[in-house]
Scaffold this motif. Structure first.
Motif, mmCIF file in Angstrom:
data_model
loop_
_atom_site.group_PDB
_atom_site.id
_atom_site.type_symbol
_atom_site.label_atom_id
_atom_site.label_comp_id
_atom_site.label_asym_id
_atom_site.label_seq_id
_atom_site.Cartn_x
_atom_site.Cartn_y
_atom_site.Cartn_z
ATOM 1 N N LEU A 109 38.637 55.234 52.079
ATOM 2 C CA LEU A 109 38.655 53.777 51.990
ATOM 3 C C LEU A 109 37.279 53.210 51.663
ATOM 4 N N ALA A 110 36.233 53.971 51.972
ATOM 5 C CA ALA A 110 34.876 53.486 51.702
ATOM 6 C C ALA A 110 34.463 53.687 50.247
ATOM 7 N N GLN A 111 35.292 54.409 49.482
ATOM 8 C CA GLN A 111 34.967 54.684 48.086
ATOM 9 C C GLN A 111 35.091 53.404 47.261
ATOM 10 N N GLU A 112 34.045 53.067 46.516
ATOM 11 C CA GLU A 112 34.049 51.855 45.708
ATOM 12 C C GLU A 112 34.816 52.069 44.405
ATOM 13 N N PHE A 113 35.486 51.018 43.962
ATOM 14 C CA PHE A 113 36.209 51.067 42.688
ATOM 15 C C PHE A 113 35.189 51.237 41.561
ATOM 16 N N PRO A 114 35.469 52.121 40.584
ATOM 17 C CA PRO A 114 34.483 52.409 39.524
ATOM 18 C C PRO A 114 34.106 51.157 38.735
ATOM 19 N N SER A 115 32.836 50.834 38.757
ATOM 20 C CA SER A 115 32.362 49.602 38.122
ATOM 21 C C SER A 115 32.449 49.663 36.608
ATOM 22 N N GLY A 116 32.196 50.845 36.038
ATOM 23 C CA GLY A 116 32.260 50.979 34.586
ATOM 24 C C GLY A 116 33.651 50.713 34.054
ATOM 25 N N PHE A 117 34.660 51.252 34.757
ATOM 26 C CA PHE A 117 36.046 51.024 34.341
ATOM 27 C C PHE A 117 36.418 49.553 34.520
ATOM 28 N N ALA A 118 35.985 48.949 35.630
ATOM 29 C CA ALA A 118 36.292 47.540 35.891
ATOM 30 C C ALA A 118 35.695 46.642 34.808
ATOM 31 N N ASP A 121 44.494 47.866 43.707
ATOM 32 C CA ASP A 121 44.226 46.620 44.438
ATOM 33 C C ASP A 121 42.849 46.050 44.127
ATOM 34 N N ASP A 122 41.877 46.914 43.858
ATOM 35 C CA ASP A 122 40.507 46.464 43.604
ATOM 36 C C ASP A 122 40.211 46.246 42.130
ATOM 37 N N ALA A 123 41.207 46.425 41.263
ATOM 38 C CA ALA A 123 40.991 46.243 39.830
ATOM 39 C C ALA A 123 40.880 44.762 39.493
ATOM 40 N N PRO A 124 40.250 44.413 38.363
ATOM 41 C CA PRO A 124 40.163 43.004 37.940
ATOM 42 C C PRO A 124 41.558 42.420 37.713
ATOM 43 N N PRO A 125 41.710 41.114 37.849
ATOM 44 C CA PRO A 125 43.027 40.492 37.628
ATOM 45 C C PRO A 125 43.496 40.664 36.192
ATOM 46 N N LEU A 126 44.823 40.900 36.036
ATOM 47 C CA LEU A 126 45.418 41.136 34.720
ATOM 48 C C LEU A 126 46.320 39.969 34.354
ATOM 49 N N SER A 127 46.469 39.749 33.045
ATOM 50 C CA SER A 127 47.211 38.577 32.583
ATOM 51 C C SER A 127 48.652 38.870 32.220
ATOM 52 N N ASP A 128 48.976 40.115 31.882
ATOM 53 C CA ASP A 128 50.321 40.402 31.361
ATOM 54 C C ASP A 128 50.791 41.757 31.873
#
Length: 695
Positions: free
Chosen positions: A46-55, A139-146
């Motif tokens: 749970l402490a693992q951060e979502f990959p910033s490069g992919f985000a 859950d930690d990914a950027p918001p998506l539109s479609d």
């Protein structure tokens, strides 16, 4: 009018502000990929951060998703978009669908565009690599539109439908043909693996205005299965789409020579080669051939200097690949294959068409292969020699020798080509046909045919070229490899590649025939021999050919002893070389002459300070147990070396199996069995061999 710009949609010009935005993105594909892989490996943490490069890449994709078709026409923007594809598509089905949807309606234009075609290829190549976890929906990914968009298969079928109508025109387009190849590979569940140089270009290369790095040139192309493809190649819709594409490109029935053969010779030979392979791979066992390909790739890391051809699955009778092969060759039993000889002749002499013919020979089953040999008149000496002397069709002759199915076929092919060796035609380095001799020798070693006659023909051929009465086989070795020493610092030894490979496979002949070949290697000048040991091609073909032979045979054992004596005083220098230290390590274990082995170890022991200063030298100290040699003496060192190399273990196990009772019981120290066991432990490998032979 098909194929004109008025027939398909053309996107508007790209927005300069969007191009500036893309160029400002700090993208690093390797770093982003490593971050994602690390995140997936520890997803439960749970402490693992979502990959910033992919985000960041996913957010950029959402920002420009409606302008992708326009941006793909700009050189700089298209390059950034390709980086975004590499970061997002393999780890998100949503991202892959977004990329495909963005090209909807513009596929035909982009497939013909200089930069847009590269983007389409990248998108298609990444579709087969999509992971099972969709990071875009995390859950930690950027918001998506479609999120409620079409499925991947539906989008892919729609993409195929846009290209299918003009597939024949795209196939001869310099950009469109590459897009079709990528699409066909996705339908077949395979990817095209490219390594060093262009395999589809033959003849002289035009000088480019822009210099390119030689390491980026593609020399070979292979198809490998995707590990866990999201697109099932056996899905009825995918199979139907591939069959429709095949029909659009090659027709549905066997016709007289015409459009299909012209199509193969107009630069589309690479596309047909990929199509033949994909249709064959679709019906083979993926698990079985994946293991075979993996094994071959591991072995080829060591054997790439030998030019071995990767094994391929064969197509089944009346399969789509078999039917395509018939259409390509105009294979019609009703008219007794009257068109086949002319078709083969035309394909073999064309730089593009010959690639299709080579692929066909490689994947043909034994029956169809024999039919090609007969219909193409390859078993006739005059015809085969004519092919072998042509600047393009000689590649077909080499392929025939490398893919021969039976001993009889190899014997006939070699026998028909021997006159060209005797008169020196294919030995002349200016003719650049020495690779035919290499394939002849390889086939001869593989099937154990015509070995003595090949050696005789080589000596006669070089005697003819040099206008001398007769040459020894030893002298032919130096002429074959054409070693040229470096003239300045930083340069390396230059060898004739085909000639060096000839020597390697000549060492696969019967040991009694190898005596003069080994003599020719050992008689090379000392400085040349040392440079060969330090050269990747030279050491793999010449020295390893000697070290990997039957070293227990007297001919090879004597040759190794002569090599050790010839290079005495140079072993420490070789032991600290990046390539040369492999020769030292192998020779240390392969030498059977005790005096030569002891001299080698004494020289290494004297140079241990120099050896300890570099990683290669420390590897020699460890693998050859130089310190044990100094401390424990030669006899104990030999025993430990045999034990470490594992060469004596299997004989010890055989001896135990013959003498031990079925039930294992611990022997008391005074028992007879304990005494026998103690004696066996003190015996060396040679003693056990002698004991077994006495029984």
């Amino acid at each position: 009018m098909k194929g004109h710009e008025s027939d398909y949609n053309r996107p508007r010009r790209p927005n300069p502000d969007t191009i500036s935005y893309l160029r400002s993105l700090p993208l690093d594909v390797e770093v982003a990929t490593e971050e994602v892989n690390a995140f997936l490996a520890k997803e439960q943490d749970l402490a693992q951060e979502f990959p910033s490069g992919f985000a960041a890449a996913l957010a950029a994709l959402e920002e420009v998703r409606n302008e992708i078709a326009s941006l793909a026409g700009d050189e700089q923007a298209a390059e950034v978009l390709e980086s975004l594809v590499h970061i997002t598509a393999p780890f998100s089905e949503y991202a892959a669908c977004t990329w495909l949807k963005a090209t909807k309606g513009y596929a035909m234009f982009l497939a013909r565009h200089r930069y847009g075609s590269h983007l389409l290829q990248t998108i298609l190549q990444q579709i087969g690599r999509i992971s099972q976890i969709d990071l875009a929906k995390h859950d930690d990914a950027p918001p998506l539109s479609d999120l409620a968009q079409e499925s991947l298969i539906d989008l892919l079928i729609g993409f195929h439908s846009e290209l299918a109508e003009d597939a024949a025109d795209l196939a001869v387009h310099i950009c469109g043909s590459h897009v079709l190849r990528s699409l066909i590979c996705v339908f077949g569940g395979v990817e095209e693996l490219k390594v060093n140089g262009n395999p589809f270009r033959r003849g002289k290369l035009k000088k480019k205005k822009k210099d390119t790095d030689d390491s980026l040139k593609q020399r070979d192309t292979r198809l490998v299965f995707f590990r866990a493809p999201r697109i099932n190649c056996l899905d009825p819709r995918i199979s139907q789409a591939l069959d429709e594409m095949t029909s659009a490109l090659t027709g549905d029935c066997v016709l007289p020579p015409g459009d299909l053969q012209s199509f193969a010779c107009q630069g589309s030979g690479a596309l047909l080669s990929v199509l033949l392979r994909v249709l064959t791979y679709r019906n083979c066992s993926r698990e079985e051939w994946s293991d075979k390909f993996k094994e071959w790739e591991e072995r080829s890391m060591l054997d790439h200097h030998l030019g071995k051809i990767r094994p391929e699955p064969s197509f089944e009778r009346e399969s789509p690949a078999h039917l395509l092969a018939k259409r390509l060759l105009c294979w019609e039993p009703a008219n007794k294959h009257q068109w086949v000889p002319d078709v083969i002749y035309g394909l073999a002499g064309d730089p593009s068409g010959s690639r299709s013919l080579e692929t066909l020979l490689l994947i043909s089953p034994a029956e169809f292969y024999a039919g090609i040999l007969e219909a193409g008149d390859f078993l006739t000496a005059q015809t085969l020699q004519e092919y072998a002397q042509h600047h393009v069709s000689h590649f077909i002759v080499e392929n025939l020798l490398a893919t021969a199915h039976t001993k009889e076929q190899a014997s006939v092919l070699i026998g028909n080509l021997l006159p060209l060796v005797t008169n020196g035609v294919i030995l002349d380095s200016n003719a650049k046909l020495r690779s035919v001799l290499w394939r002849m020798i390889e086939a001869s070693a593989r099937f154990d045919v015509c070995q003595q006659t090949i050696l005789d023909a080589i000596t006669k051929g070089f005697s003819t070229l040099q206008n001398v009465q007769s040459l020894r086989v030893q002298e032919c070795v130096e002429v074959l490899i054409e070693a040229r020493k470096p003239q300045r610092d930083g340069e390396r030894l230059i060898l004739n590649v085909a000639g060096a490979r000839c020597i390697h496979f000549l060492l696969k002949f019967e040991p009694k025939l190898c005596k003069q070949i080994i003599g020719g290697i050992v008689e090379l000048p000392l400085d040349v021999l040392e440079l060969i040991c330090k050269d990747g091609l030279g050491s793999r073909c010449l020295i390893d050919g000697l070290l990997e032979g039957p070293i227990h045979d007297k001919v090879f054992a004597t040759g190794l002893s002569r090599l050790a004596s010839k290079l005495s005083s140079r072993w420490v220098a070789l032991a600290v070389d990046r390539i040369g230290h492999h020769v030292v390590r192998k020779l240390c274990h392969a030498l059977k002459d005790e005096k030569s082995q002891e001299d080698l170890m004494n020289e290494l022991a004297k140079g241990k300070k120099r050896l300890s200063g570099v990683s290669m030298g420390r590897n020699i100290l460890d693998k050859c147990m130089v310190l044990d040699f100094e401390m424990k003496g030669i006899i104990e060192w030999r025993r430990q070396l045999k034990k470490k190399s594992g060469k004596g273990d299997w004989l010890n196990e055989m001896g135990r199996a013959d003498t031990c009772p079925p039930k294992k019981t611990k022997a008391a120290e005074g028992d007879e069995s304990h005494k026998k066991k103690k004696i066996r432990k003190s015996m060396g490998t040679d003693d056990i061999v002698a004991a077994i032979s006495l029984k």
